[in-house]
Design a protein around this motif. Structure first.
Motif, PDB file in Angstrom:
ATOM      1  N   GLN A 193     -10.250   2.026 -10.038  1.00 44.22           N
ATOM      2  CA  GLN A 193      -8.888   1.738  -9.571  1.00 44.22           C
ATOM      3  C   GLN A 193      -8.029   2.995  -9.589  1.00 44.22           C
ATOM      4  O   GLN A 193      -7.322   3.300  -8.622  1.00 44.22           O
ATOM      5  CB  GLN A 193      -8.256   0.659 -10.445  1.00 44.22           C
ATOM      6  N   GLN A 194      -8.095   3.740 -10.687  1.00 47.99           N
ATOM      7  CA  GLN A 194      -7.279   4.940 -10.811  1.00 47.99           C
ATOM      8  C   GLN A 194      -7.704   6.016  -9.808  1.00 47.99           C
ATOM      9  O   GLN A 194      -6.862   6.728  -9.252  1.00 47.99           O
ATOM     10  CB  GLN A 194      -7.360   5.485 -12.241  1.00 47.99           C
ATOM     11  N   ALA A 195      -9.017   6.139  -9.575  1.00 42.40           N
ATOM     12  CA  ALA A 195      -9.502   7.129  -8.614  1.00 42.40           C
ATOM     13  C   ALA A 195      -8.987   6.809  -7.213  1.00 42.40           C
ATOM     14  O   ALA A 195      -8.613   7.714  -6.451  1.00 42.40           O
ATOM     15  CB  ALA A 195     -11.031   7.166  -8.627  1.00 42.40           C
ATOM     16  N   PHE A 196      -8.949   5.532  -6.877  1.00 46.22           N
ATOM     17  CA  PHE A 196      -8.451   5.136  -5.562  1.00 46.22           C
ATOM     18  C   PHE A 196      -6.956   5.431  -5.445  1.00 46.22           C
ATOM     19  O   PHE A 196      -6.493   6.004  -4.447  1.00 46.22           O
ATOM     20  CB  PHE A 196      -8.723   3.646  -5.314  1.00 46.22           C
ATOM     21  N   LEU A 197      -6.199   5.056  -6.459  1.00 43.32           N
ATOM     22  CA  LEU A 197      -4.757   5.285  -6.427  1.00 43.32           C
ATOM     23  C   LEU A 197      -4.426   6.770  -6.356  1.00 43.32           C
ATOM     24  O   LEU A 197      -3.459   7.175  -5.702  1.00 43.32           O
ATOM     25  CB  LEU A 197      -4.095   4.651  -7.657  1.00 43.32           C
ATOM     26  N   ALA A 198      -5.237   7.590  -7.033  1.00 53.98           N
ATOM     27  CA  ALA A 198      -4.972   9.028  -7.081  1.00 53.98           C
ATOM     28  C   ALA A 198      -5.485   9.773  -5.852  1.00 53.98           C
ATOM     29  O   ALA A 198      -5.214  10.969  -5.689  1.00 53.98           O
ATOM     30  CB  ALA A 198      -5.616   9.624  -8.333  1.00 53.98           C
ATOM     31  N   GLY A 199      -6.228   9.082  -4.998  1.00 49.05           N
ATOM     32  CA  GLY A 199      -6.771   9.734  -3.819  1.00 49.05           C
ATOM     33  C   GLY A 199      -8.033  10.534  -4.091  1.00 49.05           C
ATOM     34  O   GLY A 199      -8.467  11.335  -3.256  1.00 49.05           O
ATOM     35  N   ALA A 200      -8.647  10.332  -5.260  1.00 49.24           N
ATOM     36  CA  ALA A 200      -9.892  11.037  -5.588  1.00 49.24           C
ATOM     37  C   ALA A 200     -11.081  10.461  -4.823  1.00 49.24           C
ATOM     38  O   ALA A 200     -12.124  11.105  -4.723  1.00 49.24           O
ATOM     39  CB  ALA A 200     -10.151  10.964  -7.093  1.00 49.24           C
ATOM     40  N   VAL A 201     -10.939   9.246  -4.320  1.00 48.32           N
ATOM     41  CA  VAL A 201     -11.960   8.623  -3.476  1.00 48.32           C
ATOM     42  C   VAL A 201     -11.265   8.081  -2.231  1.00 48.32           C
ATOM     43  O   VAL A 201     -10.039   7.890  -2.210  1.00 48.32           O
ATOM     44  CB  VAL A 201     -12.720   7.501  -4.206  1.00 48.32           C
ATOM     45  N   ASP A 202     -12.050   7.816  -1.211  1.00 49.05           N
ATOM     46  CA  ASP A 202     -11.503   7.327   0.056  1.00 49.05           C
ATOM     47  C   ASP A 202     -11.588   5.815   0.192  1.00 49.05           C
ATOM     48  O   ASP A 202     -10.898   5.222   1.021  1.00 49.05           O
ATOM     49  CB  ASP A 202     -12.269   7.977   1.208  1.00 49.05           C
ATOM     50  N   GLY A 203     -12.435   5.219  -0.616  1.00 50.28           N
ATOM     51  CA  GLY A 203     -12.589   3.777  -0.607  1.00 50.28           C
ATOM     52  C   GLY A 203     -13.071   3.307  -1.961  1.00 50.28           C
ATOM     53  O   GLY A 203     -13.428   4.107  -2.828  1.00 50.28           O
ATOM     54  N   ALA A 204     -13.065   2.006  -2.144  1.00 50.30           N
ATOM     55  CA  ALA A 204     -13.526   1.437  -3.418  1.00 50.30           C
ATOM     56  C   ALA A 204     -13.886  -0.017  -3.201  1.00 50.30           C
ATOM     57  O   ALA A 204     -13.308  -0.694  -2.332  1.00 50.30           O
ATOM     58  CB  ALA A 204     -12.465   1.562  -4.506  1.00 50.30           C
ATOM     59  N   ILE A 205     -14.845  -0.493  -3.978  1.00 47.86           N
ATOM     60  CA  ILE A 205     -15.170  -1.916  -3.990  1.00 47.86           C
ATOM     61  C   ILE A 205     -14.592  -2.470  -5.284  1.00 47.86           C
ATOM     62  O   ILE A 205     -14.976  -2.056  -6.382  1.00 47.86           O
ATOM     63  CB  ILE A 205     -16.689  -2.168  -3.849  1.00 47.86           C
ATOM     64  N   LEU A 206     -13.615  -3.367  -5.156  1.00 51.85           N
ATOM     65  CA  LEU A 206     -12.805  -3.790  -6.293  1.00 51.85           C
ATOM     66  C   LEU A 206     -12.589  -5.298  -6.282  1.00 51.85           C
ATOM     67  O   LEU A 206     -12.770  -5.973  -5.271  1.00 51.85           O
ATOM     68  CB  LEU A 206     -11.442  -3.092  -6.267  1.00 51.85           C
ATOM     69  N   ARG A 207     -12.170  -5.809  -7.453  1.00 57.49           N
ATOM     70  CA  ARG A 207     -11.795  -7.211  -7.622  1.00 57.49           C
ATOM     71  C   ARG A 207     -10.297  -7.284  -7.924  1.00 57.49           C
ATOM     72  O   ARG A 207      -9.643  -6.280  -8.152  1.00 57.49           O
ATOM     73  CB  ARG A 207     -12.541  -7.843  -8.798  1.00 57.49           C
ATOM     74  N   GLU A 208      -9.811  -8.516  -7.972  1.00 61.32           N
ATOM     75  CA  GLU A 208      -8.472  -8.743  -8.497  1.00 61.32           C
ATOM     76  C   GLU A 208      -8.490  -8.560 -10.031  1.00 61.32           C
ATOM     77  O   GLU A 208      -9.517  -8.773 -10.654  1.00 61.32           O
ATOM     78  CB  GLU A 208      -7.998 -10.164  -8.163  1.00 61.32           C
ATOM     79  N   PRO A 209      -7.368  -8.137 -10.642  1.00 60.10           N
ATOM     80  CA  PRO A 209      -6.059  -7.906 -10.013  1.00 60.10           C
ATOM     81  C   PRO A 209      -5.883  -6.513  -9.415  1.00 60.10           C
ATOM     82  O   PRO A 209      -4.809  -6.187  -8.916  1.00 60.10           O
ATOM     83  CB  PRO A 209      -5.101  -8.105 -11.187  1.00 60.10           C
ATOM     84  N   ALA A 210      -6.942  -5.661  -9.481  1.00 62.71           N
ATOM     85  CA  ALA A 210      -6.820  -4.308  -8.943  1.00 62.71           C
ATOM     86  C   ALA A 210      -6.423  -4.326  -7.467  1.00 62.71           C
ATOM     87  O   ALA A 210      -5.625  -3.491  -7.019  1.00 62.71           O
ATOM     88  CB  ALA A 210      -8.134  -3.549  -9.131  1.00 62.71           C
ATOM     89  N   LEU A 211      -6.950  -5.278  -6.694  1.00 62.07           N
ATOM     90  CA  LEU A 211      -6.650  -5.330  -5.264  1.00 62.07           C
ATOM     91  C   LEU A 211      -5.161  -5.552  -5.016  1.00 62.07           C
ATOM     92  O   LEU A 211      -4.553  -4.900  -4.153  1.00 62.07           O
ATOM     93  CB  LEU A 211      -7.474  -6.429  -4.598  1.00 62.07           C
ATOM     94  N   THR A 212      -4.560  -6.460  -5.771  1.00 59.82           N
ATOM     95  CA  THR A 212      -3.130  -6.728  -5.601  1.00 59.82           C
ATOM     96  C   THR A 212      -2.295  -5.549  -6.087  1.00 59.82           C
ATOM     97  O   THR A 212      -1.305  -5.168  -5.441  1.00 59.82           O
ATOM     98  CB  THR A 212      -2.737  -8.019  -6.348  1.00 59.82           C
ATOM     99  N   ILE A 213      -2.659  -4.968  -7.196  1.00 56.24           N
ATOM    100  CA  ILE A 213      -1.937  -3.787  -7.708  1.00 56.24           C
ATOM    101  C   ILE A 213      -1.944  -2.680  -6.665  1.00 56.24           C
ATOM    102  O   ILE A 213      -0.908  -2.062  -6.374  1.00 56.24           O
ATOM    103  CB  ILE A 213      -2.583  -3.301  -9.022  1.00 56.24           C
ATOM    104  N   ILE A 214      -3.108  -2.420  -6.076  1.00 58.51           N
ATOM    105  CA  ILE A 214      -3.235  -1.348  -5.086  1.00 58.51           C
ATOM    106  C   ILE A 214      -2.413  -1.647  -3.838  1.00 58.51           C
ATOM    107  O   ILE A 214      -1.745  -0.768  -3.283  1.00 58.51           O
ATOM    108  CB  ILE A 214      -4.718  -1.135  -4.743  1.00 58.51           C
ATOM    109  N   ARG A 215      -2.437  -2.888  -3.377  1.00 57.62           N
ATOM    110  CA  ARG A 215      -1.663  -3.230  -2.179  1.00 57.62           C
ATOM    111  C   ARG A 215      -0.179  -2.963  -2.380  1.00 57.62           C
ATOM    112  O   ARG A 215       0.518  -2.549  -1.450  1.00 57.62           O
ATOM    113  CB  ARG A 215      -1.888  -4.704  -1.806  1.00 57.62           C
ATOM    114  N   HIS A 216       0.324  -3.206  -3.594  1.00 55.96           N
ATOM    115  CA  HIS A 216       1.746  -2.979  -3.869  1.00 55.96           C
ATOM    116  C   HIS A 216       2.060  -1.492  -4.016  1.00 55.96           C
ATOM    117  O   HIS A 216       3.126  -1.048  -3.583  1.00 55.96           O
ATOM    118  CB  HIS A 216       2.159  -3.735  -5.130  1.00 55.96           C
ATOM    119  N   ARG A 217       1.153  -0.745  -4.606  1.00 55.78           N
ATOM    120  CA  ARG A 217       1.428   0.683  -4.824  1.00 55.78           C
ATOM    121  C   ARG A 217       1.117   1.528  -3.598  1.00 55.78           C
ATOM    122  O   ARG A 217       1.770   2.563  -3.380  1.00 55.78           O
ATOM    123  CB  ARG A 217       0.614   1.185  -6.023  1.00 55.78           C
TER     124      ARG A 217
END
Length: 347
Positions: A193-217
């Motif tokens: 989750q943190q790597a995706f938010l920081a732009g260290a990766v271009d994609g991620a396979i994730l579950r909730e609640p990470a998906l909702t957190i990311i959509r908001h941020r």
């Protein structure tokens, strides 16, 4: 004579009462160590704990947190946990190593999604839409051509459900060689989750609640593959019991499974009622209630208790792991499941 008889009966009655009081005083809930990963799929445990349904069923939950299914499997094999709530696929590896473990209930299905950011997300619609294989192939190729490297996609370690499903989607679903079209990075759940938010990766396979957190941020985040796109009926988190036929398990197994199924049904039918218990368990209560409710509502349709519903899909994924060299040989999938316990306790 009558006095002696009455005295004898009185003494026997007092002794019997004392015995009952001693039994009541010493009776304790069965302590059950449950390994879990911090995702919405583990929410039935949090509901059981928050509502005291576990305690009412004679179970004292001792929750042990792990960052991936394979981590929890190590504890399972070494006898450090009694039950497991996480992805189903690592349990096949545990059985291959001789562990006596059985899936007794499903928890969540279709919980994983593949999300993209930056150039990998450019041009995708805001509302998720299934990409045809040719469109996905072209998108990955265009990214590599423009950015000078294959897209990096965060998953969890090899053998985990996220890693296997990502590879299955690319290869079996779209005819792509995962190694040729993407760099898959196996890291822990929070790190992904943190790597995706920081732009260290271009994609991620994730579950909730990470998906909702990311959509908001990161509102520009887009879905490359929904849970259904990855695999219809995608098997996810399950409840498994170690050494389920051991004598001490008989004291709590059915009651534990019954309470777990009850909690799963609440999550499917009334996410807002379940939200406070999930909020407290995930992120130490620091995640906003609105985020938790949104994540639970997005997941509600995937809460499924009947383990029979996922048997066939688990078989497909195991076959894929064998073909890919992730598993040495296929195990009889039916042997992983105990369908009888759920049938005994279901409402």
């Amino acid at each position: 004579m009558a006095a002696r008889v009455w005295g004898h009966l009185l003494r026997r009655g007092l002794y019997a009462m004392a015995s009952v009081m001693m039994l009541c005083g010493t009776a304790q809930a069965a302590a059950v160590r449950v390994g879990y990963i911090p995702v919405i799929g583990s929410a039935p445990l949090f509901v059981m704990q928050g509502t005291n349904w576990g305690h009412d069923a004679g179970v004292e939950l001792q929750l042990v947190r792990f960052q991936s299914g394979p981590q929890a499997i190590q504890a399972l094999i070494s006898g450090k946990i009694d039950a497991y709530v996480a992805g189903v696929l690592p349990l096949l590896q545990a059985r291959a190593h001789g562990a006596d473990v059985k899936v007794v209930a499903s928890a969540a299905t279709e919980e994983l999604e593949v999300v993209a950011r930056g150039d990998l997300a450019t041009g995708l619609p805001e509302q998720p839409a299934t990409l045809a294989p040719d469109a996905l192939r072209q998108r990955l190729a265009d990214f590599t051509s423009k950015d000078g490297h294959k897209p990096k996609i965060a998953a969890q370690p090899l053998g985990s459900v996220p890693d296997t499903l990502l590879r299955y989607w690319l290869k079996a679903g779209n005819g792509l060689d995962p190694a040729q079209v993407a760099d898959i990075v196996g890291i822990d759940i929070d790190a992904a989750q943190q790597a995706f938010l920081a732009g260290a990766v271009d994609g991620a396979i994730l579950r909730e609640p990470a998906l909702t957190i990311i959509r908001h941020r990161l509102p520009a985040t887009r879905v490359l593959a929904s849970g259904h796109d990855l695999m219809p009926g995608q098997p996810g988190s399950v409840l498994a019991i170690v050494n389920e036929n051991a004598p001490d398990r008989a004291a709590w197994k059915n009651a534990f499974v019954s309470a777990f199924v009850k909690a799963t049904q609440l999550l499917a039918t009334d996410p807002e009622q379940a939200a406070p218990y999930v909020q407290q368990a995930l992120g130490g209560g620091m995640l906003p209630r609105a985020i938790i409710i949104e994540a639970l509502k997005a997941s509600a349709g995937g809460y499924v208790s009947d383990p029979e519903r996922i048997v066939a899909a688990v078989g497909k994924l195991q076959d894929f792991e064998v073909e890919s060299g992730l598993l040495r040989k296929a195990e009889p999938v039916a042997d992983l499941f105990d369908l009888g316990t759920y049938r005994q306790v279901r409402p």
